[in-house]
Design a protein around this motif. Structure first.
Motif, PDB file in Angstrom:
ATOM      1  N   ASP A 200       5.497   4.849   9.443  1.00  0.00           N
ATOM      2  CA  ASP A 200       4.199   4.275   9.067  1.00  0.00           C
ATOM      3  C   ASP A 200       3.890   4.629   7.615  1.00  0.00           C
ATOM      4  O   ASP A 200       4.393   5.612   7.075  1.00  0.00           O
ATOM      5  N   HIS A 201       3.072   3.795   6.982  1.00  0.00           N
ATOM      6  CA  HIS A 201       2.916   3.857   5.526  1.00  0.00           C
ATOM      7  C   HIS A 201       2.327   5.180   5.026  1.00  0.00           C
ATOM      8  O   HIS A 201       2.521   5.541   3.865  1.00  0.00           O
ATOM      9  N   VAL A 223       8.717  -0.563   9.037  1.00  0.00           N
ATOM     10  CA  VAL A 223       7.460  -0.099   8.459  1.00  0.00           C
ATOM     11  C   VAL A 223       6.331  -1.020   8.889  1.00  0.00           C
ATOM     12  O   VAL A 223       6.561  -2.154   9.326  1.00  0.00           O
ATOM     13  N   LEU A 227       2.161  -0.885   4.121  1.00  0.00           N
ATOM     14  CA  LEU A 227       2.966  -0.417   2.995  1.00  0.00           C
ATOM     15  C   LEU A 227       2.728  -1.312   1.783  1.00  0.00           C
ATOM     16  O   LEU A 227       2.700  -2.538   1.890  1.00  0.00           O
ATOM     17  N   ASP A 228       2.534  -0.687   0.632  1.00  0.00           N
ATOM     18  CA  ASP A 228       2.245  -1.423  -0.598  1.00  0.00           C
ATOM     19  C   ASP A 228       3.330  -2.471  -0.882  1.00  0.00           C
ATOM     20  O   ASP A 228       4.526  -2.152  -0.862  1.00  0.00           O
TER      21      ASP A 228
END
Length: 249
Positions: A200-201, A223, A227-228
């Motif tokens: 996870d981010h 992910v 997430l960016d």
């Protein structure tokens, strides 16, 4: 300090238990807890004191299971799609693995090898899947077995998949605060045909001490959508086999 050492050794503990174990007054304990909370080392949760993750410590497994649940569910759904009927799985103490088990449609056809009692109890309560639990030294805060006996047992087996997580990411490398846990992760990766990282981010902003793998060592890195996007692009440019889960519905 005795209070901090006791909380990190046990993972989570009540104030009354802390007083009995350390032999100090509850007034002193509350004062020390306030300082530990201010530094981000512990948190009071449902009447208990819980050790939080840091570069040197990992949080209690029961506490971790309830954190970032939306992201973990979406990751689990995407990861479950990778697993065909009748597969054998190795799973460590990562709480993301619990959500994976809940997402697999035909769990009853699977064989699961684990050092985690949370994973074992999840399977036992559902009366599904063939279960193999390793021996080893029990770590209460992780609800898992650790040590040389675990890694030796894992080395004697071979599974279709292993599903792991990381406590923190630095560059393209995966880390965990404890060497024994890093060794179990490495052993599972060596003993599985396909290795999958459930990430996870929030782990991207954490650091830990012991490296156990590079992101490029995994066949799949799953992910969540938090997430960016720029980081997603950089990871793909670095040839990380990234699977971005759909946003929570």
């Amino acid at each position: 300090m005795a209070v901090a050492e006791t909380v990190f050794a046990r993972g989570n503990v009540s104030v009354e238990e802390l007083a009995a174990l350390t032999g100090v007054s509850t007034m002193t304990i509350y004062r020390d807890l306030a300082a530990l909370e201010d530094s981000g080392m512990v948190q009071r949760h449902r009447g208990r004191v819980v050790a939080l993750a840091s570069s040197l410590h990992e949080a209690d497994a029961d506490f971790r299971l309830q954190q970032n649940t939306s992201a973990k569910k979406s990751i689990a759904s995407a990861a479950a799609a990778l697993v065909p009927h009748g597969s054998s799985l190795m799973m460590d103490d990562s709480t993301s693995g619990i959500w994976l088990l809940r997402a697999v449609a035909d769990l009853g056809s699977m064989t699961v090898v684990t050092n985690s009692l949370l994973v074992a109890n999840e399977i036992a309560s559902a009366r599904s899947a063939k279960l193999v639990v390793t021996g080893g030294e029990y770590q209460p805060w992780a609800h898992a077995m650790m040590g040389q006996y675990v890694t030796e047992q894992i080395a004697s087996m071979h599974a279709d998949f292993c599903f792991l997580s990381a406590s923190g990411i630095a560059g393209l490398s995966c880390y965990h605060p404890y060497q024994a846990f890093a060794e179990v992760k490495r052993a599972m990766m060596r003993s599985a045909h396909t290795s999958v990282l459930l990430l996870d981010h929030t782990k991207m902003s954490r650091r830990a001490l012991f490296k156990f793998a590079d992101l490029t060592d995994f066949d799949h890195v799953v992910v969540d959508s938090g997430l960016d996007p720029d980081l997603v692009a950089r990871l793909r440019e670095a040839e990380v086999s990234l699977v971005v889960a759909d946003p929570p519905g």
